[in-house]
Design a protein around this motif. Structure first.
Motif, PDB file in Angstrom:
ATOM      1  N   UNK A  44      16.956  -1.962 -10.867  1.00 59.71           N
ATOM      2  CA  UNK A  44      15.941  -2.712 -10.000  1.00 59.71           C
ATOM      3  C   UNK A  44      14.477  -2.377 -10.316  1.00 59.71           C
ATOM      4  N   UNK A  45      13.622  -3.302 -10.260  1.00 65.26           N
ATOM      5  CA  UNK A  45      12.242  -3.281 -10.542  1.00 65.26           C
ATOM      6  C   UNK A  45      11.229  -2.752  -9.541  1.00 65.26           C
ATOM      7  N   UNK A  46      10.291  -1.844  -9.786  1.00 64.73           N
ATOM      8  CA  UNK A  46       8.948  -1.986  -8.809  1.00 64.73           C
ATOM      9  C   UNK A  46       7.797  -1.812  -9.471  1.00 64.73           C
ATOM     10  N   UNK A  47       6.870  -1.761  -8.773  1.00 66.64           N
ATOM     11  CA  UNK A  47       5.573  -1.875  -9.416  1.00 66.64           C
ATOM     12  C   UNK A  47       4.443  -1.088  -8.477  1.00 66.64           C
ATOM     13  N   UNK A  48       3.597  -0.222  -9.212  1.00 62.64           N
ATOM     14  CA  UNK A  48       2.449   0.536  -8.587  1.00 62.64           C
ATOM     15  C   UNK A  48       1.329  -0.332  -8.870  1.00 62.64           C
ATOM     16  N   UNK A  49       0.213  -0.329  -7.868  1.00 65.95           N
ATOM     17  CA  UNK A  49      -0.965  -1.127  -8.139  1.00 65.95           C
ATOM     18  C   UNK A  49      -2.121  -0.043  -8.124  1.00 65.95           C
ATOM     19  N   UNK A  50      -3.076  -0.280  -8.679  1.00 63.85           N
ATOM     20  CA  UNK A  50      -4.339   0.406  -8.873  1.00 63.85           C
ATOM     21  C   UNK A  50      -4.350   1.551  -9.733  1.00 63.85           C
ATOM     22  N   UNK A  51      -3.351   2.708  -9.645  1.00 61.55           N
ATOM     23  CA  UNK A  51      -3.680   3.869 -10.036  1.00 61.55           C
ATOM     24  C   UNK A  51      -2.314   4.087 -11.078  1.00 61.55           C
ATOM     25  N   UNK A 271       2.573  -2.752  -3.607  1.00 61.11           N
ATOM     26  CA  UNK A 271       2.258  -1.655  -4.617  1.00 61.11           C
ATOM     27  C   UNK A 271       1.476  -0.524  -4.159  1.00 61.11           C
ATOM     28  N   UNK A 272       0.850  -0.655  -2.779  1.00 60.72           N
ATOM     29  CA  UNK A 272       0.024   0.441  -2.473  1.00 60.72           C
ATOM     30  C   UNK A 272       0.346   1.153  -0.927  1.00 60.72           C
ATOM     31  N   UNK A 273       1.107   0.493  -0.101  1.00 61.23           N
ATOM     32  CA  UNK A 273       1.332   0.856   0.933  1.00 61.23           C
ATOM     33  C   UNK A 273       2.763   1.233   1.421  1.00 61.23           C
ATOM     34  N   UNK A 274       3.379   1.642   0.277  1.00 58.94           N
ATOM     35  CA  UNK A 274       4.831   1.796   0.309  1.00 58.94           C
ATOM     36  C   UNK A 274       5.950   1.185   0.083  1.00 58.94           C
ATOM     37  N   UNK A 275       5.829   0.053  -0.591  1.00 59.28           N
ATOM     38  CA  UNK A 275       6.928  -1.152  -0.806  1.00 59.28           C
ATOM     39  C   UNK A 275       7.312  -1.681   0.341  1.00 59.28           C
ATOM     40  N   UNK A 276       8.702  -1.990   0.433  1.00 58.64           N
ATOM     41  CA  UNK A 276       9.069  -2.744   1.503  1.00 58.64           C
ATOM     42  C   UNK A 276       9.239  -2.000   2.991  1.00 58.64           C
ATOM     43  N   UNK A 277       9.584  -0.500   2.702  1.00 58.53           N
ATOM     44  CA  UNK A 277       9.739   0.239   3.928  1.00 58.53           C
ATOM     45  C   UNK A 277       8.242   0.382   4.438  1.00 58.53           C
ATOM     46  N   UNK A 278       7.289   0.485   3.744  1.00 59.24           N
ATOM     47  CA  UNK A 278       5.865   0.737   4.220  1.00 59.24           C
ATOM     48  C   UNK A 278       5.318  -0.443   4.799  1.00 59.24           C
ATOM     49  N   UNK A 279       5.636  -1.752   4.013  1.00 59.26           N
ATOM     50  CA  UNK A 279       5.169  -2.996   4.721  1.00 59.26           C
ATOM     51  C   UNK A 279       5.735  -3.459   5.702  1.00 59.26           C
ATOM     52  N   UNK A 280       6.866  -3.346   5.996  1.00 58.22           N
ATOM     53  CA  UNK A 280       7.608  -3.682   7.406  1.00 58.22           C
ATOM     54  C   UNK A 280       7.076  -2.785   8.418  1.00 58.22           C
ATOM     55  N   UNK A 281       6.857  -1.426   8.189  1.00 63.96           N
ATOM     56  CA  UNK A 281       6.276  -0.620   9.405  1.00 63.96           C
ATOM     57  C   UNK A 281       4.749  -1.176   9.752  1.00 63.96           C
ATOM     58  N   UNK A 282       3.906  -1.528   8.629  1.00 61.10           N
ATOM     59  CA  UNK A 282       2.723  -2.165   8.965  1.00 61.10           C
ATOM     60  C   UNK A 282       2.600  -3.580   9.836  1.00 61.10           C
ATOM     61  N   UNK A 283       3.725  -4.144   9.211  1.00 56.73           N
ATOM     62  CA  UNK A 283       3.941  -5.647   9.762  1.00 56.73           C
ATOM     63  C   UNK A 283       4.265  -5.289  11.190  1.00 56.73           C
ATOM     64  N   UNK A 284       5.187  -4.595  11.471  1.00 55.70           N
ATOM     65  CA  UNK A 284       5.795  -4.430  12.847  1.00 55.70           C
ATOM     66  C   UNK A 284       4.206  -3.862  13.937  1.00 55.70           C
ATOM     67  N   UNK A 300       1.708  -8.121 -11.765  1.00 55.63           N
ATOM     68  CA  UNK A 300       3.016  -8.585 -12.341  1.00 55.63           C
ATOM     69  C   UNK A 300       3.574  -9.647 -11.639  1.00 55.63           C
ATOM     70  N   UNK A 301       4.782 -10.167 -12.257  1.00 57.55           N
ATOM     71  CA  UNK A 301       5.792 -10.850 -11.642  1.00 57.55           C
ATOM     72  C   UNK A 301       6.603  -9.855 -10.772  1.00 57.55           C
ATOM     73  N   UNK A 302       6.799  -8.733 -10.918  1.00 58.69           N
ATOM     74  CA  UNK A 302       7.389  -7.822 -10.202  1.00 58.69           C
ATOM     75  C   UNK A 302       7.086  -7.845  -8.738  1.00 58.69           C
ATOM     76  N   UNK A 303       5.397  -7.317  -8.536  1.00 59.73           N
ATOM     77  CA  UNK A 303       4.882  -7.295  -7.085  1.00 59.73           C
ATOM     78  C   UNK A 303       4.983  -8.825  -6.473  1.00 59.73           C
ATOM     79  N   UNK A 304       4.688  -9.745  -7.440  1.00 58.06           N
ATOM     80  CA  UNK A 304       4.536 -11.171  -6.772  1.00 58.06           C
ATOM     81  C   UNK A 304       6.151 -11.548  -6.342  1.00 58.06           C
ATOM     82  N   UNK A 305       7.353 -11.138  -6.947  1.00 53.72           N
ATOM     83  CA  UNK A 305       8.443 -11.632  -6.419  1.00 53.72           C
ATOM     84  C   UNK A 305       8.686 -10.781  -5.064  1.00 53.72           C
ATOM     85  N   UNK A 306       8.448  -9.699  -5.187  1.00 51.27           N
ATOM     86  CA  UNK A 306       8.414  -8.813  -4.000  1.00 51.27           C
ATOM     87  C   UNK A 306       7.826  -9.363  -2.946  1.00 51.27           C
TER      88      UNK A 306
END
Length: 382
Positions: A44-51, A271-284, A300-306
């Motif tokens: 599985x692929x993941x990406x970190x943004x900025x740092x 790539x900053x806020x915690x991936x899927x788990x982090x984003x779902x908490x923020x979206x709620x 990259x294409x990884x974050x775009x597809x995520x």
């Protein structure tokens, strides 16, 4: 299935010409891609943004021992275990490291089930998303906006019906270029602007006033990312929606901005806020304030597809423009790590399909990263 290894790929290139915004000219773009490896060889692929370099060090020192040897299906437990390592640093490179691992584990878990991440998380609400062009960018020299008319014509030919240029040269210049752009694209296309944290409050207010006749969907990041009082002042004084959040990492940071009624559009970066788990908490949290959330994407294409997978799960909200939110941001600069498997241009209706293939929806041979690879590492389970 257990996680038996992590691989890191440090990638980068120098854009030519440099990409200008109100704060800087981007002369180097560096990325960290992470692979999580399952015991059957699935990755599985993941990406970190900025740092990327600091995030890689954190993964190798703190996160790898927590996830290696663990069941990939334990996505929630592993997220909270990783979050427990942050201590004082809840908004920086540590959270970016967690973001990349969480993203990779979701990709791996969904691939192991033979379904997309969106299907694994409950099922997509849409199979297409409106794409907005992230660009054009400011040019060096005495006429920073000189290339915008030709670049916008090109974006329209590529089927973009929503465009987000960079502004922030000077308030009156911002107004001139955006009024001209509105005349160029007509009344039906969506226009937004990104100031990339480039102004203080007074200049941001002047710029907003000068751009009012351009009928913008939003003004993005006019101020430094944690200036809550400044964002309150701008949000209360302008008729245009204010967007932001890409530089915020923790749930508490988003809570503070939402309570202060600063943002009308929330833009966490996965790539900053915690991936899927982090984003779902923020979206709620955003749902509780009736504020639309959509992923910020500039990697990259990884974050775009995520982001496509995550965006497909979000409740629709009308914010203006050709379609309800959420939109998907597309980097339209020459970015070989985004278009590695082909262009990400929209169809004739301005939308991009959400892949329904397993995981994030793409297959990538790491050998294809070689032209941009600076360093590679691997950590295996004991």
């Amino acid at each position: 299935m257990k996680i038996i290894g992590l691989r890191g790929y440090h990638l980068g290139f120098s854009p030519s010409p440099a990409l200008g915004n109100a704060s800087t000219f981007i002369r180097r773009r560096d990325f960290l891609l992470v692979q999580a490896i399952g015991e059957d060889g699935t990755v599985g692929w993941g990406e970190a943004f900025s740092s990327p370099f600091a995030a890689a060090a954190f993964i190798r020192a703190r996160l790898a021992p927590l996830v290696l040897g663990q069941p990939v299906q334990d996505l929630g437990r592993l997220y909270h275990a990783m979050a427990g390592t942050l201590n004082y640093d809840r908004r920086g490179a540590g959270m970016m490291a967690i973001s990349s691992i969480d993203m990779a584990l979701h990709d791996l878990a969904a691939r192991s089930l033979g379904v997309s991440v969106a299907r694994m998380l409950g099922g997509a609400l849409r199979d297409r998303m409106l794409a907005y062009a992230s660009g054009p960018f400011i040019a060096e020299g005495p006429d920073p906006y000189r290339e915008y008319p030709g670049q916008v014509d090109d974006l329209l030919r590529r089927n973009f019906r929503a465009i987000k240029p960079r502004v922030g040269v000077a308030p009156h210049r911002d107004g001139e270029v955006m009024r001209a752009m509105r005349r160029q694209v007509g009344p039906d296309a969506a226009l937004m602007v990104d100031i990339n944290q480039g102004y203080a409050v007074g200049a941001a207010l002047q710029s907003a006033r000068h751009m009012e006749d351009a009928d913008l969907l939003w003004i993005e990041e006019p101020l430094q990312p944690e200036d809550i009082g400044g964002y309150q002042a701008v949000a209360q004084a302008t008729r245009c929606a204010i967007a932001g959040g890409e530089a915020l990492g923790s749930l508490a940071a988003f809570r503070d901005f939402l309570q202060a009624r600063t943002f009308s559009v929330l833009q966490p970066d996965m790539g900053v806020c915690g991936g899927f788990n982090g984003f779902r908490r923020i979206a709620a949290l955003a749902d509780a304030f009736d504020v639309p959330a959509m992923p910020h994407v500039f990697g990259t294409l990884v974050n775009a597809h995520a982001a496509l997978q995550m965006g497909s799960l979000l409740v629709p909200r009308r914010g203006g423009g050709p379609m309800p939110y959420p939109f998907i941001e597309i980097d339209v600069t020459p970015n070989p790590l985004l278009t590695l498997l082909g262009p990400m241009d929209p169809a004739a209706d301005g939308t991009i399909a959400v892949p329904d293939a397993p995981g994030l929806g793409f297959e990538l041979d790491p050998a294809r990263l070689a032209p941009w690879l600076g360093e590679q590492w691997q950590i295996d389970a004991a």
